[in-house]
Design a protein around this motif. Structure first.
Motif, PDB file in Angstrom:
ATOM      1  N   UNK A   1       0.823  -1.208   0.000  1.00 25.23           N
ATOM      2  CA  UNK A   1       0.000   0.000   0.000  1.00 25.23           C
ATOM      3  C   UNK A   1       0.857   1.257   0.000  1.00 25.23           C
ATOM      4  N   UNK A   2       0.483   2.226  -0.829  1.00 24.98           N
ATOM      5  CA  UNK A   2       1.125   3.539  -0.802  1.00 24.98           C
ATOM      6  C   UNK A   2       0.684   4.282   0.448  1.00 24.98           C
ATOM      7  N   UNK A   3       1.509   5.228   0.902  1.00 28.08           N
ATOM      8  CA  UNK A   3       1.190   6.021   2.083  1.00 28.08           C
ATOM      9  C   UNK A   3       1.346   7.506   1.754  1.00 28.08           C
ATOM     10  N   UNK A   4       0.277   8.118   1.215  1.00 27.78           N
ATOM     11  CA  UNK A   4       0.369   9.534   0.834  1.00 27.78           C
ATOM     12  C   UNK A   4       0.697  10.471   1.995  1.00 27.78           C
ATOM     13  N   UNK A   5       0.307  10.113   3.218  1.00 22.31           N
ATOM     14  CA  UNK A   5       0.564  10.985   4.368  1.00 22.31           C
ATOM     15  C   UNK A   5       1.965  10.808   4.948  1.00 22.31           C
ATOM     16  N   UNK A   6       2.424   9.582   5.091  1.00 24.89           N
ATOM     17  CA  UNK A   6       3.690   9.354   5.787  1.00 24.89           C
ATOM     18  C   UNK A   6       4.779   8.708   4.964  1.00 24.89           C
ATOM     19  N   UNK A   7       4.452   8.309   3.755  1.00 23.44           N
ATOM     20  CA  UNK A   7       5.446   7.656   2.913  1.00 23.44           C
ATOM     21  C   UNK A   7       6.509   8.632   2.442  1.00 23.44           C
ATOM     22  N   UNK A   8       7.701   8.110   2.191  1.00 26.02           N
ATOM     23  CA  UNK A   8       8.802   8.985   1.782  1.00 26.02           C
ATOM     24  C   UNK A   8       9.580   8.438   0.596  1.00 26.02           C
ATOM     25  N   UNK A   9       8.982   7.497  -0.127  1.00 25.69           N
ATOM     26  CA  UNK A   9       9.669   6.951  -1.294  1.00 25.69           C
ATOM     27  C   UNK A   9       9.082   7.565  -2.561  1.00 25.69           C
ATOM     28  N   UNK A  10       7.776   7.437  -2.746  1.00 25.04           N
ATOM     29  CA  UNK A  10       7.130   8.087  -3.902  1.00 25.04           C
ATOM     30  C   UNK A  10       6.253   9.256  -3.455  1.00 25.04           C
ATOM     31  N   UNK A  11       6.086   9.424  -2.169  1.00 22.33           N
ATOM     32  CA  UNK A  11       5.335  10.550  -1.597  1.00 22.33           C
ATOM     33  C   UNK A  11       6.280  11.374  -0.729  1.00 22.33           C
ATOM     34  N   UNK A  12       5.803  12.502  -0.257  1.00 21.71           N
ATOM     35  CA  UNK A  12       6.586  13.311   0.677  1.00 21.71           C
ATOM     36  C   UNK A  12       7.927  13.723   0.103  1.00 21.71           C
ATOM     37  N   UNK A  13       8.963  13.507   0.893  1.00 23.31           N
ATOM     38  CA  UNK A  13      10.304  13.967   0.537  1.00 23.31           C
ATOM     39  C   UNK A  13      11.038  13.147  -0.507  1.00 23.31           C
ATOM     40  N   UNK A  14      10.454  12.044  -0.944  1.00 27.17           N
ATOM     41  CA  UNK A  14      11.117  11.166  -1.929  1.00 27.17           C
ATOM     42  C   UNK A  14      12.575  10.937  -1.545  1.00 27.17           C
ATOM     43  N   UNK A  15      12.729  10.287  -0.423  1.00 26.61           N
ATOM     44  CA  UNK A  15      14.028  10.107   0.230  1.00 26.61           C
ATOM     45  C   UNK A  15      15.132   9.647  -0.723  1.00 26.61           C
ATOM     46  N   UNK A  16      14.870   8.619  -1.505  1.00 23.12           N
ATOM     47  CA  UNK A  16      15.925   8.041  -2.341  1.00 23.12           C
ATOM     48  C   UNK A  16      16.286   8.925  -3.539  1.00 23.12           C
ATOM     49  N   UNK A  17      15.485   9.943  -3.823  1.00 21.42           N
ATOM     50  CA  UNK A  17      15.782  10.871  -4.919  1.00 21.42           C
ATOM     51  C   UNK A  17      16.643  12.047  -4.471  1.00 21.42           C
TER      52      UNK A  17
END
Length: 92
Positions: A37-53
């Protein structure tokens, strides 16, 4: 494994990793991350800060999201529904 680098491993999780989890994944140098499941509120891979990018991220695993998304989301909803029910019953 005799090595702190986990580049040959795949981590399977139910929910898109948050920033803290993405940081741990990067530090462990896990090779691949797969989530349901994607996490638009707390996810950070494809949402939020896009950590790995981020340019400051020194290790970027391959990622794949949405794998069995509905069953993963259902499992998470059931888990938290049960937790809320347990707390309510314990507070009586």
């Amino acid at each position: 494994m005799q090595n702190y680098r986990l580049t040959d491993l795949t981590l399977y999780v139910t929910l898109e990793p948050c920033a803290m989890c993405a940081g741990a994944i990067s530090h462990a140098r896990i090779g691949r991350v797969v989530w349901g499941a994607d996490d638009p509120k707390g996810g950070a891979v494809i949402h939020g800060g896009r950590f790995f990018d981020q340019p400051t991220c020194h290790w970027r695993p391959t990622t794949e999201g949405g794998v069995l998304a509905e069953p993963a989301a259902d499992a998470l909803r059931a888990f938290f529904r049960a937790r809320r029910g347990t707390r309510a019953a314990a507070g009586r």
